[in-house]
Design an enzyme around this catalytic site. Structure first.
Site, PDB file in Angstrom:
ATOM      1  N   GLU A  73      -4.965  -3.739  -1.947  1.00 30.56           N
ATOM      2  CA  GLU A  73      -6.408  -3.487  -1.909  1.00 30.56           C
ATOM      3  C   GLU A  73      -6.733  -2.220  -1.124  1.00 30.56           C
ATOM      4  O   GLU A  73      -7.862  -1.751  -1.141  1.00 30.56           O
ATOM      5  CB  GLU A  73      -7.145  -4.703  -1.315  1.00 30.56           C
ATOM      6  CG  GLU A  73      -6.834  -5.013   0.146  1.00 30.56           C
ATOM      7  CD  GLU A  73      -5.558  -5.845   0.357  1.00 30.56           C
ATOM      8  OE1 GLU A  73      -4.583  -5.693  -0.422  1.00 30.56           O
ATOM      9  OE2 GLU A  73      -5.536  -6.629   1.314  1.00 30.56           O
TER      10      GLU A  73
ATOM     11  N   SER B 137       5.341  -6.987   3.230  1.00 31.85           N
ATOM     12  CA  SER B 137       5.920  -7.304   4.540  1.00 31.85           C
ATOM     13  C   SER B 137       6.688  -8.630   4.476  1.00 31.85           C
ATOM     14  O   SER B 137       6.448  -9.466   3.605  1.00 31.85           O
ATOM     15  CB  SER B 137       4.813  -7.388   5.580  1.00 31.85           C
ATOM     16  OG  SER B 137       3.888  -8.382   5.197  1.00 31.85           O
TER      17      SER B 137
ATOM     18  N   PHE C 148       0.811  -1.229   0.000  1.00 33.33           N
ATOM     19  CA  PHE C 148       0.000   0.000   0.000  1.00 33.33           C
ATOM     20  C   PHE C 148       0.841   1.275   0.000  1.00 33.33           C
ATOM     21  O   PHE C 148       0.357   2.336  -0.365  1.00 33.33           O
ATOM     22  CB  PHE C 148      -0.954   0.008   1.206  1.00 33.33           C
ATOM     23  CG  PHE C 148      -0.293   0.403   2.505  1.00 33.33           C
ATOM     24  CD1 PHE C 148      -0.097   1.749   2.817  1.00 33.33           C
ATOM     25  CD2 PHE C 148       0.129  -0.550   3.425  1.00 33.33           C
ATOM     26  CE1 PHE C 148       0.521   2.121   4.014  1.00 33.33           C
ATOM     27  CE2 PHE C 148       0.750  -0.177   4.615  1.00 33.33           C
ATOM     28  CZ  PHE C 148       0.949   1.164   4.903  1.00 33.33           C
TER      29      PHE C 148
ATOM     30  N   LYS D 280      -1.343  -7.196  -9.267  1.00 34.42           N
ATOM     31  CA  LYS D 280      -2.296  -7.288  -8.141  1.00 34.42           C
ATOM     32  C   LYS D 280      -1.847  -6.235  -7.135  1.00 34.42           C
ATOM     33  O   LYS D 280      -0.950  -6.466  -6.320  1.00 34.42           O
ATOM     34  CB  LYS D 280      -2.244  -8.702  -7.537  1.00 34.42           C
ATOM     35  CG  LYS D 280      -3.502  -9.144  -6.812  1.00 34.42           C
ATOM     36  CD  LYS D 280      -3.984  -8.238  -5.708  1.00 34.42           C
ATOM     37  CE  LYS D 280      -3.238  -8.410  -4.415  1.00 34.42           C
ATOM     38  NZ  LYS D 280      -3.642  -7.409  -3.379  1.00 34.42           N
TER      39      LYS D 280
ATOM     40  N   GLU E 283       9.012  -4.144  12.919  1.00 37.84           N
ATOM     41  CA  GLU E 283       8.881  -3.045  11.966  1.00 37.84           C
ATOM     42  C   GLU E 283       7.581  -2.322  12.339  1.00 37.84           C
ATOM     43  O   GLU E 283       6.487  -2.876  12.167  1.00 37.84           O
ATOM     44  CB  GLU E 283       8.774  -3.583  10.531  1.00 37.84           C
ATOM     45  CG  GLU E 283       8.628  -2.469   9.526  1.00 37.84           C
ATOM     46  CD  GLU E 283       8.386  -2.938   8.105  1.00 37.84           C
ATOM     47  OE1 GLU E 283       7.722  -3.964   7.904  1.00 37.84           O
ATOM     48  OE2 GLU E 283       8.854  -2.249   7.182  1.00 37.84           O
TER      49      GLU E 283
ATOM     50  N   CYS F  31       9.489   1.760   3.403  1.00 33.73           N
ATOM     51  CA  CYS F  31      10.377   0.646   3.756  1.00 33.73           C
ATOM     52  C   CYS F  31      11.799   1.132   3.953  1.00 33.73           C
ATOM     53  O   CYS F  31      12.632   0.425   4.496  1.00 33.73           O
ATOM     54  CB  CYS F  31      10.338  -0.418   2.672  1.00 33.73           C
ATOM     55  SG  CYS F  31      10.985   0.189   1.134  1.00 33.73           S
TER      56      CYS F  31
END
Ligand code: NAD
Length: 499
Positions: free
Chosen positions: A186, A236, A159, A183, A384, A291
């Site tokens: 969402e 992740s 995301f 993909k 994290e 990240c």
């Protein structure tokens, strides 16, 4: 007096994109998309079935036959057009990012710009796909290598960079002659459907780029599909490991980039103001949902107190608010659940600045937080957090600091702040991480290098984009050839053309 009740605004419907057209989902399953600054749902996204993923793969397969025959010159010309369109419409894309992700507009524009750099790199695809030739390897025999596309390849994205991370994948994949099924996350899928429309407008043939929205059902359908040759994943660490193991077990090539816990070491000789500016920028930019965010500051020796003081002074000046407001510097987090999870880390160590105070009332906000005295073994040190929480750990020596970096299960980015060139050189040599900054807190490589971490931050052996991206999306072939003398030449006075 009669009370008027405002009808809720209609939710925007976000569909799939298959074979060059928007396709409404048939599963009846949908996910909510929010405006995180308002804390309200703004849309809903279709969740794909296994059959819808298959339809996208079939569209990509059908397009592959003609796409791989497009000459390099035509592909490059198309990439220049794509570059121009994305550049012209970058503000429109940035607004989509801000509206669904929450990051501030200037940061969203920065995301688009860094993604554009990868598209620009791909404009040079004729050079990138050049191979080697050995004349007269044996008497009358030549040997040469060529790189060919894999076929249908897929990308599964997180995301936090809804435009840039997909660009890291689809641009080199398509430039190399593959067709693509994306993909996206969402949580903020609109940028991907916007991209599909833009690519069509640029002239990309239908079926070369497809989008299937969804959750684990769609991901598993991608991983199990026998006609997908390779999968790129960013997300992740637990899901990266799962994707890598499942994709490779079905014979696919896979690069799966995972999470991070990036340490920034500050040595006693560093410029404290410069280090504090860098730490604040890298920890709280994009609300820490990067990240490559700096999440742990490793303060060596006497620098700790002045450094923490300098960061503490800067935090109240960070303007937190709706990302659409041009004066905002930090927006909300992606969802209420994520905000609450991030806030739950503020119960360990010494909380110097508590971001739960002074939050805007609406929206999924947490203001910048600073926590001192964290150590390995504490949740806030080990996990994290992926939010605007900067942890500090104090150590006595450089050796202790580098040990912390190297013992971390993650190895994405790390940085050192110092004026000592020898110490920096030693750190570059010793640090176990894929990307190292020397007085640079977020060392995301430029597009002509490749991006990737070590240890739990990357499963697979190819980093993403740049030369390793080209390598990942192609496979080599070596031709050994012998020819009789040609007897078929003709006369043609036209100017030689590439197409
Ligand atoms: P995520 O792992 O939750 O989701 C990533 C993708 O995996 C999404 O498309 C999601 O739909 C899918 N997914 C989620 N759960 C799944 C499951 N159980 N089975 C199959 N698929 C599943 O990550 P996120 O929260 O969207 O993104 C944040 C994470 O991404 C952070 O850990 C961040 O460090 C990481 N990230 C890494 C990089 C990098 O380059 N290393 C870059 C950006 C983000």
């Amino acid at each position: 007096m009669t009370e008027t009740i405002e009808a809720p605004a209609a939710l925007r419907q976000i569909n799939h994109w298959i074979g060059g057209v928007a396709v409404a989902g048939t599963s009846g399953r949908k996910g909510p998309v929010y405006n995180p600054a308002a804390g309200r749902q703004s849309g809903e996204v279709d969740f794909a079935t296994v059959e819808e993923v298959d339809a996208a793969v079939q569209a990509a397969r059908a397009a592959f036959t003609t796409w791989r025959e497009f000459s390099l010159a035509k592909r490059a010309e198309l990439f220049f057009r794509i570059r121009e369109l994305v550049h012209e419409r970058r503000e429109e894309l940035a607004r989509i990012l801000t509206s669904e992700h929450g990051k501030v507009l200037s940061d969203a524009l920065g995301e688009v710009t860094r993604g554009l750099e990868v598209i620009e790199y791909c404009c040079g695809l004729p050079s990138l796909l050049k191979s080697e030739y050995s004349e007269q390897a044996s008497t009358g025999i030549d040997v040469y290598s060529i790189r060919q596309p894999l076929g249908v390849v897929a990308g599964i994205t997180p995301f936090n960079f809804p435009a840039m991370v997909p660009m890291w994948m689809w641009a080199p994949a398509i430039a190399c002659g593959n067709t693509f099924v994306l993909k996206p996350s969402e949580k903020d899928p609109s940028a991907s459907v916007w991209t599909a429309e833009l690519l069509k407008e640029a002239g990309l043939p239908d079926g070369v780029f497809n989008v299937v929205n969804g959750d684990k059902v769609a991901v598993d359908a991608v991983l199990e599909h026998p006609q997908i040759a390779a999968v790129s994943f960013v997300g992740s660490t637990p899901i990266a490991r799962y994707v890598y193991e499942k994709a490779t077990s079905t014979g696919k090539r896979c690069q799966a980039l995972g999470g991070a816990k990036n340490h920034m070491i500050v040595l006693p000789d560093a410029d404290v103001d410069m280090a504090a500016d860098a730490a604040v920028s890298a920890a709280y930019g994009s609300a820490g949902e990067r990240c490559m965010a700096v999440s742990m500051l490793v303060a060596v020796g006497s620098v700790a107190d002045p450094l923490i003081e300098a960061i503490k002074e800067r935090i109240p000046n960070v303007k937190v608010g709706d990302g659409m407001d041009p004066s905002s510097e930090m927006g909300p987090l992606i969802t209420r659940e994520h905000r609450d999870k991030v806030a739950s880390y503020l119960d360990e160590g010494t909380v110097v600045v508590d971001g739960r105070e002074n939050c805007p009332e609406e929206g999924f906000f947490l203001t910048p937080s600073l926590v001192d005295d964290l150590k390995p073994g504490m949740r806030a040190y080990d996990d994290e957090i992926f939010g605007p929480v900067l942890g500090v750990t104090r150590v006595a020596t450089y050796d202790e600091a580098v040990r912390l970096v190297n013992e971390s299960p993650y190895g994405n980015g790390t940085a050192i702040f110092t004026r000592d060139g020898g110490a920096a050189r030693r750190f570059q040599f010793e640090a176990q991480a894929g990307m190292v900054g020397v007085n640079v807190p977020i060392p995301v490589p430029v597009a002509y290098y490749s991006f990737g971490g070590w240890k739990g931050s990357l499963f697979g052996d190819r980093h993403i984009y740049g030369p390793e991206g080209i390598d990942f999306y192609t496979r080599g072939k070596v031709v050994t050839s012998r020819w009789p003398d040609p007897a078929t030449s003709t006369v043609d006075l036209g100017f030689p053309q590439t197409r």
